[in-house]
Design a protein around this motif. Structure first.
Motif, PDB file in Angstrom:
ATOM      1  N   GLU A 140       0.853  -1.221   0.132  1.00  0.00           N
ATOM      2  CA  GLU A 140       0.015  -0.035   0.005  1.00  0.00           C
ATOM      3  C   GLU A 140       0.860   1.297  -0.043  1.00  0.00           C
ATOM      4  O   GLU A 140       0.609   2.065  -0.702  1.00  0.00           O
ATOM      5  N   TYR A 149       2.675   1.739  -3.228  1.00  0.00           N
ATOM      6  CA  TYR A 149       1.801   2.309  -4.158  1.00  0.00           C
ATOM      7  C   TYR A 149       1.691   3.959  -4.098  1.00  0.00           C
ATOM      8  O   TYR A 149       1.814   4.556  -4.991  1.00  0.00           O
ATOM      9  N   THR A 197       2.116  -6.096  -7.706  1.00  0.00           N
ATOM     10  CA  THR A 197       0.816  -5.965  -8.337  1.00  0.00           C
ATOM     11  C   THR A 197       0.976  -5.043  -9.352  1.00  0.00           C
ATOM     12  O   THR A 197       1.629  -4.367  -9.659  1.00  0.00           O
ATOM     13  N   PRO A 198      -0.242  -5.384 -10.120  1.00  0.00           N
ATOM     14  CA  PRO A 198      -0.375  -4.690 -11.576  1.00  0.00           C
ATOM     15  C   PRO A 198      -0.331  -2.957 -11.407  1.00  0.00           C
ATOM     16  O   PRO A 198       0.554  -2.296 -11.968  1.00  0.00           O
ATOM     17  N   GLU A 199      -0.921  -2.613 -10.211  1.00  0.00           N
ATOM     18  CA  GLU A 199      -0.872  -1.262 -10.193  1.00  0.00           C
ATOM     19  C   GLU A 199       0.618  -0.591  -9.868  1.00  0.00           C
ATOM     20  O   GLU A 199       0.894   0.170 -10.286  1.00  0.00           O
ATOM     21  N   VAL A 257      -3.529  10.464  -5.322  1.00  0.00           N
ATOM     22  CA  VAL A 257      -3.552   8.875  -5.275  1.00  0.00           C
ATOM     23  C   VAL A 257      -4.901   8.538  -5.773  1.00  0.00           C
ATOM     24  O   VAL A 257      -5.023   7.451  -6.454  1.00  0.00           O
ATOM     25  N   CYS A 258      -5.961   9.103  -5.451  1.00  0.00           N
ATOM     26  CA  CYS A 258      -7.397   8.939  -5.782  1.00  0.00           C
ATOM     27  C   CYS A 258      -7.963   9.963  -6.728  1.00  0.00           C
ATOM     28  O   CYS A 258      -7.951  11.035  -6.192  1.00  0.00           O
ATOM     29  N   ASP A 301      -6.515  -4.097  -6.496  1.00  0.00           N
ATOM     30  CA  ASP A 301      -5.162  -3.417  -6.530  1.00  0.00           C
ATOM     31  C   ASP A 301      -5.338  -2.039  -5.823  1.00  0.00           C
ATOM     32  O   ASP A 301      -4.589  -1.353  -5.737  1.00  0.00           O
ATOM     33  N   ASP A 302      -6.530  -1.384  -6.064  1.00  0.00           N
ATOM     34  CA  ASP A 302      -6.880  -0.286  -5.765  1.00  0.00           C
ATOM     35  C   ASP A 302      -6.680  -0.035  -4.231  1.00  0.00           C
ATOM     36  O   ASP A 302      -7.117  -0.772  -3.475  1.00  0.00           O
ATOM     37  N   ILE A 303      -5.628   0.892  -3.967  1.00  0.00           N
ATOM     38  CA  ILE A 303      -5.221   0.996  -2.638  1.00  0.00           C
ATOM     39  C   ILE A 303      -6.265   1.932  -1.816  1.00  0.00           C
ATOM     40  O   ILE A 303      -6.460   1.923  -0.487  1.00  0.00           O
ATOM     41  N   VAL A 304      -6.294   2.958  -2.485  1.00  0.00           N
ATOM     42  CA  VAL A 304      -7.369   4.057  -2.030  1.00  0.00           C
ATOM     43  C   VAL A 304      -8.408   4.335  -2.749  1.00  0.00           C
ATOM     44  O   VAL A 304      -8.466   4.286  -4.014  1.00  0.00           O
ATOM     45  N   LEU A 305      -9.507   3.781  -2.287  1.00  0.00           N
ATOM     46  CA  LEU A 305     -10.770   3.873  -2.689  1.00  0.00           C
ATOM     47  C   LEU A 305     -11.601   5.341  -2.485  1.00  0.00           C
ATOM     48  O   LEU A 305     -11.525   5.714  -1.471  1.00  0.00           O
TER      49      LEU A 305
END
Lengths: 839, 475
Positions: A340, A343, A374-376, A637-638, B41-45
């Motif tokens: 995490e 990433y 992981t792919p990301e 990040v989002c 794989d999304d860490i932050v949603l």
């Protein structure tokens, strides 16, 4: 005699209780509450109402279990509140947690507990005081807002830093409770922001960010002190302080400038940064900014990744022009953390790499993808690698990307080929090299690889079509061997697109394709039809006479290099093939092209339709567009969230650096003899300083009075507020109380605005020194000494250029004292450590 | 900028624990919907435009923390790490569903201290131990129980005790050393230093050109037709690793009474540490004066003093290679692994070699012959070759086999389906007693100890562990 008697009875009492306790525990051993996971209401209530602490504890634990499971336990409210004065701390803590969550729903009943909590405010143990203020401010019952204010006022001058820290947090909650008290609370907060303990400052800044983030002017006098204590603040506090100081500098400190003459390194740390000196243009920055940078840099070694990113953000936002190469290793090191964190860090690295191309160049190897990624993460690593590569490292990166492009993982393949396309932008040589490799991949059995390769080839060609006519020819040749329908379709499309430039190739490709039309895949057929239409539109356009079919045949001129006759025939042949195809989509398209191209009148439309210049495909790095977000922020990040806190822009006119002076004048008690020295200084300072001082002084001045009052008739007043404990709250009384509070507050507010006159100044300083003296005598003395030296220095040298010297002397001065906090030397080692070695 | 709630769920998303921090935080149900919609794989949603979800899986539990969107992304993630560390400290790893369910009240009290006003507050394990007592009945019998916790236990059992006695003696200490628990008492004074390094290596395929050159030069690899069981001495020519990174952590486990001051001197050879990170207890000034010197007052129990990264290390005690196109039909592959000549280690443990191939194109692996160990296809596209127990040094083994290509593959341009070979092999192992970077403990001593008996000579121990995690040899 009576005393001893009472002692004996007390002992008996305890013994009795102990026996009861033992009996109770024996009982509970056989019958534990909620053993089977079911809690019957009656049982729980019985335990809560028990006389025995142990049973109460069991009852509260049952409540805790129910709460944790997400069940509604408001029905136990009366039973729980009764225990708010329980003897055992654990029971009390659980009751407090319960109150914090449910008080809002049962505000009347919650008021019953206020009295007990208030009693704890006067406890000897600072932890219990801290807990009480925490609960008091956390209970969301608006009617107690005045009590909360009162207790905060008392707590901000508490001797224990634990309590003051709790008060800092409570200010934020009190603000949520009643936003109208903002001014008062900000006043309290100012006191805590100026607190000597780094333990308190972290939380005070956190509250500052929550309630009044725009009042950066409150930080003037604290700025330099914060730089000094930054290393000692706890890690979560550091995140806040760093963010806030970044904002402060943007608004109040002049931006760094490039200056021709070279001086020293722009800031020197004991570590290994000497490379700055060789730059011809030197980067000069304000000494205050330099102070912050020097203080922030060691935090890159924090184990907390959030702190590291906050430091990186600080450097990126404040001195992006400087050599930031030292930011690379700490960020790269974070890549060994949990996925995490990897990433998030990689996302930030990618954004940083867009602006600072060379920042991660020495660390390319850290971005090599390993199978466990992981792919990301793999995607971000590839992006970071691509962004960081330069002409010297590109071959290394390309060979790595080529390995990914031929790997088993489909996702990796697509990403790697796209990255190769981005590498091609570096120079023409590299573009040619990429193209050569990509052309080879067209024959691969891997559909993804072929598809992506062709997309990238198209992209590279479109960047400069004129240079790549040969490539189109090569592609056309490759068509003979290409088996993947997608690849064939793409090649045919590409040839058609460049039909205008590569005149000789396209008709031949069409001829070949028409031959094997029947065996082609539908997608390929469509592209063949499209190619035919495109070619024909070029042909029609250049044909001189707008006559009918037969005439056109006669008039064919060598303007179009291939004989016109075959062109007509070829087009009609393809249209014919399409007309009888099984796919209706294909048939429709053929009909469309046919009708558009059949008459001269629609020629412009046909041209528009078929020869429209396609925009060059834009192939930005995926992170492009995220630069507006702050490093470390969630928005980075989002996507699609409201990021509400952009950095303030650099202000063009910054006030004089002297506003950040004399922080200690206010912070420490000012002794009468020193007044003479201070006053000229104060006169010299801007008006803002004066006003600021008044704010703090006023509050200090008020404090002792309030505290005394609170100590005297604290409980009685509150009993008056709420009358009988069992009755509900009495709104009229509350209002009155609030009003009185407001009157007091507004009074103080008025005072704040009042201009500073010399005599008032003096009176205040005396009073405030008195007040502080009461609070902490030992530390006060120390500070006085420090103050003394400080003042003398400051008088001597008032130019900011001598800042460094000032600091050095400061250092020497503080070294002599056991409990110094401003020492530069101790910046990195926590003051706690310093103390330890001292003892 | 605030944390809205803390949820702990099992891996199926069933809620075990909730701790709401705002009036109406997103419920676990909403979060589960967001989790389901997102890719794994999304860490932050994104829950809504103002709410985010940070999550992490640990020990078959999911930790979900919804936050407001202005929160810096790493704060909640680091907070989860701290929370997990604290729970491990209180309830021993691994965490499990029953452990959570049994300790609701303790977890609740912990979170009550750990989060204040929606922001992490006290997160040091040692500080929390002073604030939240163990309620686990066992702790009463633990000999090393600190006095603070003991007194709180006492206050539970004896109702006559006023709350004033509760750890009133502990508060003075805490402000000085926030990471150390107050009044630590141990019967046996012990001090251990563990250094662990995790090694990542990527060795590229030797290009055919290079192989040819080598064979011409005579320093070559064995002839392709060599028997599977013919294992020559350690091959001379190997591709240089393109990546060889060691991530190291220095742990100190201290069980010392009072407030000990410790000095640990490490030597890293001449290697450069990339961005070392320190525990707050380490005096950075000392490190700067003399790199390698860790001077600190440790927290009680285990802590990570230093994390470092070194690149360009050696490729570790285990080597391996992958050859393809062997045998009379040129369709065989051979994997070899060997342990290097011993330095001062006797063996490696848990050696395991993964042979990875394209599961879409390869149907099966046939005719495998392993000189030792067991080879099985354990999941799609991965064959695992295991060597249980200890593997001695100066040892080697080889594995040969043929990949059976799927029949439904389309033929290449030349009409035949190309033979498939493993894509890469991945080696993993644990090796005690050595560090690949050559890092060493030079000295470890207790400089001074307030409250530590002078006569008591603490027992000291140092342990090294190299964990080969991602050793990739590309085919």
């Amino acid at each position: 005699m009576a005393e001893s008697l009472s002692k004996i009875t007390a002992i008996f009492e305890t013994a009795k209780e102990l026996t009861m306790e033992a009996a109770a525990s024996a009982r509970t051993a056989t019958l534990t509450l909620g053993e089977d996971g079911v809690f019957r209401q009656r049982d729980v209530q019985r335990y809560l109402n028990s006389r025995h602490e142990k049973e109460k504890l069991l009852g509260m634990k049952a409540i805790a279990t129910l709460m944790s499971r997400g069940q509604d336990v408001t029905e136990y409210f009366p039973d729980v509140v009764k225990n708010s004065a329980a003897q055992t701390l654990e029971v009390r803590k659980l009751v407090y947690i319960y109150l914090l969550r449910y008080a809002q729903q049962e505000s009347d009943l919650a008021l019953l507990s206020i009295n007990a909590i208030q009693k704890s405010l006067g406890d000897q143990n600072p932890q219990i005081r801290a807990m009480a203020i925490k609960v008091l401010s956390g209970i969301k019952v608006p009617s107690i807002a005045p009590i909360v204010l009162l207790s905060i006022r008392k707590a901000i001058v508490d001797m224990s830093s634990i309590v003051r820290r709790a008060a800092a947090v409570a200010i934020g909650k009190a603000y949520e409770l009643d936003k109208s008290n903002l001014e008062t609370l900000v006043g309290y907060l100012a006191t805590l922001l100026a607190d000597k303990s780094f333990y308190v400052v972290g939380s005070a800044v956190q509250t500052f960010v929550n309630i009044c983030p725009d009042r950066l002017d409150m930080l003037h006098t604290n700025y330099r002190r914060y730089c000094g204590m930054l290393a000692d603040v706890d890690e979560w506090g550091q995140v806040c302080v760093l963010d806030m100081l970044t904002r402060y500098v943007r608004v109040y400190v002049p931006k760094g400038k490039m200056v021709k003459r070279s001086k020293d390194a722009f800031y020197s740390d004991d570590e290994n940064d000497k490379e700055v000196e060789e730059a011809q243009e030197d980067f000069t920055i304000d000494p205050d900014l330099e102070l912050l940078l020097a203080a922030a840099k060691p935090l890159l070694q924090s184990r907390n990744s959030a702190v590291v990113l906050a430091v990186v953000n600080l450097f990126d936002a404040l001195v992006p022009e400087a050599d930031l190469s030292f930011l690379g290793p700490p960020l790269v090191r974070l890549l060994s953390g949990p996925s995490e964190i990897q990433y998030v860090v990689l996302t930030n690295i990618a954004v940083l790499a867009i602006h600072h191309n060379g920042l991660f160049a020495p660390y390319l190897k850290y971005f090599y993808v390993v199978p466990s990624d992981t792919p990301e993460i793999a995607k971000l690593k590839i992006e970071a690698m691509t962004l960081s590569c330069s002409e010297s490292t590109v071959s290394e990166v390309l060979s790595e990307l080529q390995y990914y492009a031929t790997s088993v993982d489909k996702f990796l393949v697509a990403e790697a080929v796209r990255a190769i396309g981005r590498c091609a932008q570096i120079s023409n040589d590299i573009a040619r090299r990429c193209l050569r490799w990509l052309l080879k991949q067209i024959h691969s059995p891997d559909h993804v690889l072929v598809g992506e390769s062709l997309t990238v080839i198209r992209y590279i060609i479109q960047l400069s079509p004129k240079d790549h006519i040969k490539t189109v020819a090569k592609l056309a040749a490759a068509l003979d061997n290409a088996t993947v329908p997608l690849a064939r379709a793409s090649i045919i499309w590409l040839v058609g697109e460049f039909a205008g430039i590569a005149r000789y190739i396209a008709p031949d490709v069409l001829r070949k394709c028409a031959k094997g039309f029947a065996d082609e895949d539908v997608s390929t057929k469509m592209q063949i039809v499209l190619l035919a239409a495109k070619l024909y539109s070029y042909y029609v356009e250049e044909k001189p006479a707008p006559e009918d079919q037969q005439e056109r045949d006669e008039q064919l001129e060598p303007t179009v290099k291939p004989p016109a006759d075959p062109m007509d025939l070829l087009f009609e042949y393809v249209m014919l093939l399409a007309r009888y195809d099984t796919s209706y989509d294909l048939r429709d398209r053929a009909r469309l092209y046919n009708s558009v191209l059949s008459s001269q009148s629609s020629a412009p439309i046909a041209k528009l339709l078929l020869q429209a210049p396609k925009p060059s495909p834009h192939a930005p790095s995926p992170s492009q567009g995220k630069e507006n977000f702050l490093i470390g922020s969630s928005g980075l990040v989002c996507s699609r969230i409201n990021d509400t806190r952009p950095l303030p822009p650099w202000s063009t006119e910054t006030p004089d650096a002297s506003i950040r002076d004399d922080s200690r004048v206010e912070e420490a008690p000012v002794l009468p003899p020193m007044r003479k020295k201070v006053r000229p200084k104060a006169r010299k300072g801007t008006k803002e300083v004066k006003r600021k001082k008044v704010v703090v002084d006023k509050i200090k001045q008020e404090k002792p009075k309030k505290t005394r009052k609170a100590e005297n008739d604290y409980h009685t007043t509150l009993d008056e507020f709420f009358g009988e404990p069992a009755t509900t709250s009495t709104p009229p009384v509350d209002e009155i109380d609030q009003d009185s509070e407001h009157e007091e507050e507004s009074e103080s507010e008025v005072e704040i605005v009042v201009e500073v006159s010399d005599d008032s100044d003096e009176a205040e300083s005396e009073e405030s020194s008195e007040g502080d003296g009461e609070i902490d005598d030992e530390e006060g003395e120390d500070d006085d000494e420090e103050e003394d030296e400080e003042e003398e220095e400051e008088e001597d040298e008032e130019d900011e250029e001598d800042e460094d010297e000032d600091e050095e002397e400061d250092e020497i001065a503080s070294l002599e004292e056991s409990q110094s906090e401003e020492t530069e030397d101790e910046v990195d080692g926590a003051a706690g450590r310093g103390l330890l070695s001292g003892r | 900028m605030s944390i809205l709630a803390v949820y702990i769920t099992d891996i199926n998303g069933q809620q075990l624990f909730e701790y709401p921090l705002s009036d109406s935080p997103p419920t676990n149900k909403m979060l589960q919907v967001a989790l389901r919609d997102a890719s794994a794989d999304d860490i932050v949603l994104r829950v809504s435009s103002d709410e985010l979800l940070f999550h992490r899986r640990q020990d078959s539990l999911d930790f979900l923390i919804p936050c407001s969107s202005s929160m810096p992304a790493l704060v909640p993630l680091e907070f989860i790490s701290h929370l997990i560390k604290v729970l491990h400290d209180y309830f021993q790893p691994p965490l499990s569903r029953p452990k959570i369910e049994k300790n609701y009240s303790t977890i609740m009290m912990l979170l009550n201290e750990m989060i204040e006003d929606g922001y992490p507050f006290v997160t040091e394990e040692n500080a929390l131990r002073d604030l939240v007592p163990f309620t686990d009945g066992l702790s009463k019998y633990l000999p090393t129980l600190p006095k603070g916790a003991a007194s709180s236990l006492k206050s539970i059992t004896s109702s006559g005790l006023s709350s004033k006695s509760f750890s009133s003696d502990s508060s003075s200490m805490r402000s000085n050393v926030p990471w150390r628990r107050s009044n630590v008492k141990h019967n046996n004074n012990e001090l251990y230093v563990d250094i662990q390094e995790t090694l990542s290596v990527i060795i590229p395929a030797v290009s055919p050109m290079r192989q040819l050159l080598n064979s011409v030069n005579g320093t070559s690899n064995p002839v392709p037709t060599a028997s599977a069981f013919y294992t020559p001495a350690v091959p001379q020519v190997l591709a240089e690793p393109i990546v060889a990174i060691a991530h190291g952590s220095v742990f100190a486990t201290t069980k010392l009474s009072g407030v000990p001051d410790i000095q640990l001197i490490l030597s890293f050879g001449n290697r450069v540490l990339e961005g070392p990170a320190f525990h707050p207890c380490v005096r950075l000034a000392r490190w700067r004066e003399r790199p390698g010197t860790l001077s600190f007052v440790p927290p009680d129990g285990k802590c990570c003093l230093l994390q470092y990264t070194i690149s360009g290390v050696e490729s570790g005690p285990i080597g391996g290679d992958l050859k393809t196109g062997l045998g009379p039909m040129k369709d065989e592959f051979e994997v070899r692994v060997w342990s290097r000549v011993p330095r001062n280690v006797k063996f490696v443990e848990n050696l395991r070699v993964e042979v990875v191939f394209d599961s879409e194109r390869v149907q099966n692996v046939k005719g495998t012959r392993a000189s030792s160990g067991e080879f099985n296809i354990e999941q799609k596209g991965v064959g695992v070759w295991r060597f249980p127990g200890k593997t001695p040094m100066g040892w080697n083994a080889s594995l040969r086999g043929t990949m059976v290509v799927s029949e439904d593959l389309e033929a290449g341009p030349d009409g035949t389906v190309p033979q498939e070979f493993p894509k890469y092999i991945k080696i993993s192992y644990d090796c005690q007693g050595m560090l690949v970077s050559g890092t060493k403990v030079e000295s470890l001593r207790v400089v001074s100890g307030k409250g530590l008996d002078d006569r008591a000579k603490p027992y000291k121990g140092v342990k090294y562990l190299t964990h080969g995690k991602d050793i990739i040899i590309r085919g």
